[in-house]
Design a protein around this motif. Structure first.
Motif, PDB file in Angstrom:
ATOM      1  N   ILE A  22       6.808  -2.931   1.720  1.00 18.43           N
ATOM      2  CA  ILE A  22       7.903  -2.095   1.223  1.00 18.43           C
ATOM      3  C   ILE A  22       8.476  -2.670  -0.060  1.00 18.43           C
ATOM      4  CG2 ILE A  22      10.116  -1.047   1.811  1.00 18.43           C
ATOM      5  CD1 ILE A  22       9.465  -1.698   4.752  1.00 18.43           C
ATOM      6  N   PRO A  23       8.383  -1.955  -1.185  1.00 15.96           N
ATOM      7  CA  PRO A  23       9.044  -2.429  -2.410  1.00 15.96           C
ATOM      8  C   PRO A  23      10.534  -2.608  -2.173  1.00 15.96           C
ATOM      9  CG  PRO A  23       7.531  -0.640  -2.909  1.00 15.96           C
ATOM     10  CD  PRO A  23       7.638  -0.704  -1.401  1.00 15.96           C
ATOM     11  N   GLY A  24      11.052  -3.750  -2.564  1.00 13.51           N
ATOM     12  CA  GLY A  24      12.477  -4.017  -2.397  1.00 13.51           C
ATOM     13  C   GLY A  24      12.765  -5.105  -1.389  1.00 13.51           C
ATOM     14  N   ILE A  25      11.786  -5.446  -0.535  1.00 15.17           N
ATOM     15  CA  ILE A  25      12.007  -6.477   0.473  1.00 15.17           C
ATOM     16  C   ILE A  25      10.974  -7.572   0.286  1.00 15.17           C
ATOM     17  CG2 ILE A  25      12.097  -6.989   2.936  1.00 15.17           C
ATOM     18  CD1 ILE A  25      12.900  -4.151   3.436  1.00 15.17           C
ATOM     19  N   SER A  26      11.422  -8.811   0.257  1.00 13.21           N
ATOM     20  CA  SER A  26      10.531  -9.943   0.017  1.00 13.21           C
ATOM     21  C   SER A  26      10.090 -10.600   1.317  1.00 13.21           C
ATOM     22  CB  SER A  26      11.239 -10.982  -0.856  1.00 13.21           C
ATOM     23  OG  SER A  26      10.491 -12.171  -0.908  1.00 13.21           O
ATOM     24  N   GLY A  27       8.801 -10.946   1.397  1.00  9.05           N
ATOM     25  CA  GLY A  27       8.312 -11.699   2.541  1.00  9.05           C
ATOM     26  C   GLY A  27       8.982 -13.054   2.630  1.00  9.05           C
ATOM     27  N   SER A 171      10.567  -8.309  -3.550  1.00 10.60           N
ATOM     28  CA  SER A 171       9.169  -8.444  -3.168  1.00 10.60           C
ATOM     29  C   SER A 171       8.235  -8.332  -4.359  1.00 10.60           C
ATOM     30  CB  SER A 171       8.800  -7.375  -2.133  1.00 10.60           C
ATOM     31  OG  SER A 171       8.787  -6.099  -2.738  1.00 10.60           O
ATOM     32  N   GLY A 172       7.021  -8.810  -4.163  1.00 12.97           N
ATOM     33  CA  GLY A 172       6.000  -8.695  -5.201  1.00 12.97           C
ATOM     34  C   GLY A 172       5.692  -7.251  -5.521  1.00 12.97           C
ATOM     35  N   SER A 173       5.685  -6.389  -4.500  1.00  8.95           N
ATOM     36  CA  SER A 173       5.408  -4.975  -4.748  1.00  8.95           C
ATOM     37  C   SER A 173       6.521  -4.326  -5.567  1.00  8.95           C
ATOM     38  CB  SER A 173       5.224  -4.225  -3.420  1.00  8.95           C
ATOM     39  OG  SER A 173       6.346  -4.387  -2.583  1.00  8.95           O
ATOM     40  N   SER A 174       7.753  -4.816  -5.405  1.00  7.93           N
ATOM     41  CA  SER A 174       8.855  -4.317  -6.235  1.00  7.93           C
ATOM     42  C   SER A 174       8.612  -4.642  -7.703  1.00  7.93           C
ATOM     43  CB  SER A 174      10.188  -4.936  -5.803  1.00  7.93           C
ATOM     44  OG  SER A 174      10.601  -4.436  -4.570  1.00  7.93           O
ATOM     45  N   MET A 175       8.116  -5.849  -7.953  1.00  9.79           N
ATOM     46  CA  MET A 175       7.833  -6.227  -9.332  1.00  9.79           C
ATOM     47  C   MET A 175       6.736  -5.359  -9.922  1.00  9.79           C
ATOM     48  SD  MET A 175       9.940  -8.305 -10.491  1.00  9.79           S
ATOM     49  CE  MET A 175       9.059  -8.493 -12.047  1.00  9.79           C
ATOM     50  N   LEU A 176       5.769  -4.962  -9.110  1.00  2.38           N
ATOM     51  CA  LEU A 176       4.727  -4.071  -9.604  1.00  2.38           C
ATOM     52  C   LEU A 176       5.310  -2.711  -9.982  1.00  2.38           C
ATOM     53  CD1 LEU A 176       1.756  -4.806  -7.158  1.00  2.38           C
ATOM     54  CD2 LEU A 176       2.191  -5.772  -9.420  1.00  2.38           C
ATOM     55  N   GLY A 180       5.579  -1.139 -13.777  1.00  2.31           N
ATOM     56  CA  GLY A 180       4.914   0.132 -14.021  1.00  2.31           C
ATOM     57  C   GLY A 180       3.443   0.167 -13.647  1.00  2.31           C
ATOM     58  N   ILE A 181       2.988  -0.778 -12.834  1.00  2.00           N
ATOM     59  CA  ILE A 181       1.560  -0.798 -12.490  1.00  2.00           C
ATOM     60  C   ILE A 181       1.323  -0.805 -10.979  1.00  2.00           C
ATOM     61  CG2 ILE A 181       0.942  -1.958 -14.637  1.00  2.00           C
ATOM     62  CD1 ILE A 181       0.519  -4.502 -12.928  1.00  2.00           C
ATOM     63  N   TYR A 182       2.312  -0.368 -10.207  1.00  2.00           N
ATOM     64  CA  TYR A 182       2.148  -0.326  -8.752  1.00  2.00           C
ATOM     65  C   TYR A 182       0.984   0.587  -8.363  1.00  2.00           C
ATOM     66  CZ  TYR A 182       3.323   0.367  -3.815  1.00  2.00           C
ATOM     67  OH  TYR A 182       3.272   0.435  -2.441  1.00  2.00           O
ATOM     68  N   SER A 183       0.979   1.810  -8.902  1.00  2.00           N
ATOM     69  CA  SER A 183      -0.088   2.767  -8.577  1.00  2.00           C
ATOM     70  C   SER A 183      -1.464   2.298  -9.040  1.00  2.00           C
ATOM     71  CB  SER A 183       0.232   4.146  -9.169  1.00  2.00           C
ATOM     72  OG  SER A 183       1.373   4.696  -8.543  1.00  2.00           O
ATOM     73  N   PRO A 184      -1.603   1.789 -10.290  1.00  2.00           N
ATOM     74  CA  PRO A 184      -2.917   1.287 -10.713  1.00  2.00           C
ATOM     75  C   PRO A 184      -3.450   0.162  -9.839  1.00  2.00           C
ATOM     76  CG  PRO A 184      -1.528   1.627 -12.622  1.00  2.00           C
ATOM     77  CD  PRO A 184      -0.648   1.831 -11.427  1.00  2.00           C
ATOM     78  N   ILE A 185      -2.572  -0.752  -9.413  1.00  2.00           N
ATOM     79  CA  ILE A 185      -3.029  -1.866  -8.573  1.00  2.00           C
ATOM     80  C   ILE A 185      -3.448  -1.361  -7.201  1.00  2.00           C
ATOM     81  CG2 ILE A 185      -2.301  -3.954  -7.372  1.00  2.00           C
ATOM     82  CD1 ILE A 185      -2.860  -4.393 -10.313  1.00  2.00           C
ATOM     83  N   ILE A 186      -2.653  -0.472  -6.604  1.00  4.14           N
ATOM     84  CA  ILE A 186      -3.001   0.095  -5.300  1.00  4.14           C
ATOM     85  C   ILE A 186      -4.312   0.873  -5.413  1.00  4.14           C
ATOM     86  CG2 ILE A 186      -2.317   1.702  -3.491  1.00  4.14           C
ATOM     87  CD1 ILE A 186      -0.725  -0.908  -3.554  1.00  4.14           C
ATOM     88  N   GLY A 187      -4.457   1.639  -6.493  1.00 11.06           N
ATOM     89  CA  GLY A 187      -5.694   2.394  -6.703  1.00 11.06           C
ATOM     90  C   GLY A 187      -6.889   1.479  -6.896  1.00 11.06           C
ATOM     91  N   ALA A 188      -6.676   0.365  -7.599  1.00 13.48           N
ATOM     92  CA  ALA A 188      -7.757  -0.593  -7.831  1.00 13.48           C
ATOM     93  C   ALA A 188      -8.211  -1.234  -6.535  1.00 13.48           C
ATOM     94  CB  ALA A 188      -7.299  -1.658  -8.821  1.00 13.48           C
ATOM     95  N   ILE A 189      -7.254  -1.535  -5.651  1.00 13.85           N
ATOM     96  CA  ILE A 189      -7.599  -2.116  -4.354  1.00 13.85           C
ATOM     97  C   ILE A 189      -8.397  -1.113  -3.523  1.00 13.85           C
ATOM     98  CG2 ILE A 189      -6.653  -2.984  -2.179  1.00 13.85           C
ATOM     99  CD1 ILE A 189      -4.277  -4.056  -3.790  1.00 13.85           C
TER     100      ILE A 189
END
Length: 242
Positions: A22-27, A171-176, A180-189
């Motif tokens: 979840i973007p916004g919460i850090s592990g 969280s790391g996903s929040s930083m993505l 502005g690259i959250y979608s590209p990284i998820i798509g790349a995975i």
């Protein structure tokens, strides 16, 4: 005691896995709540070539496999089991779900530092709460768009994303998302696009090898002040979700 610690690290790993979805919460926030953050950073700080060995028993002792492996396996299990459920809640009940998460994070930010007890005795700690809150809001307001993602930008994104995995608050996903690259990284995975994944993974590796020791050193020397700084970051992250 050993068995209790394994259960503790397993539970922490599970909730860390959920948090990182979840973007916004850090592990790392979860690690602080479960009071395993300093030891986890100690383990990660030992990730050096000179510490590698062909002796499994030596590696197990140095990297505390009896605790680290349950944590890692629990994180993987959480990601596999909970990703669909969290995605369903975000898609169908986004406002209510984020409001719940925001309120929970604010409450937890106060619990981490035993706020109402410590703040009365050391007024200067207000400075660290204010600083952490301010940093959290500034990061939350950043809006970076990148249509043509360069290799350097991907490496930098990997460094920043993994850095915030290590630091409680965001969280790391929040930083993505911020970068502005959250979608590209998820798509790349999803599509195994190694042109994007390799530079990004390189950035994560750089962060993993260089930052845990530095963060642990600072944390050990200024634990109370940093807990209040982290509390401000966590609280502001929660407010941004409301």
């Amino acid at each position: 005691m050993i068995e209790n610690n394994r259960i503790k690290y397993s539970l922490a790993g599970f909730f860390m896995g959920v948090a990182e979805l979840i973007p916004g919460i850090s592990g790392a926030t979860v690690a602080v709540i479960f009071k395993i953050y300093p030891n986890l950073m100690t383990i990660l700080s030992k990730l050096r070539i000179k510490h590698l060995s062909f002796s499994l028993s030596s590696l197990s002792k140095k990297f505390q496999f009896d605790l680290l492996l349950p944590l890692i396996f629990s994180m993987i299990a959480a990601i596999i089991l909970c990703s669909k459920a969290i995605n369903f809640l975000l898609n169908n009940y986004e406002e209510n779900f984020l409001t719940f998460l925001g309120c929970l994070m604010i409450i937890l930010s106060l619990q981490i530092i035993n706020f109402f007890k410590g703040i009365l005795h050391q007024k200067k700690l207000f400075i660290f709460i204010f600083l952490g809150t301010s940093i959290g809001f500034i990061l939350g307001q950043l809006d970076v768009e990148s249509e043509n993602i360069s290799i350097f930008y991907l490496i930098l994104s990997g460094v920043l994303a993994f850095s915030f995995f290590l630091i409680p608050g965001i969280s790391g996903s929040s930083m993505l998302v911020v970068l502005g690259i959250y979608s590209p990284i998820i798509g790349a995975i999803a599509n195994f696009n190694f042109d994007i994944l390799i530079p990004f993974a390189l950035g994560c590796l750089i962060s993993l090898l260089l930052l845990p020791r530095l963060i642990l050193s600072i944390y050990s020397s200024y634990e109370q002040s940093l807990l209040y700084l982290f509390s401000g970051l966590i609280a502001s992250s929660g407010l941004l979700l409301l």
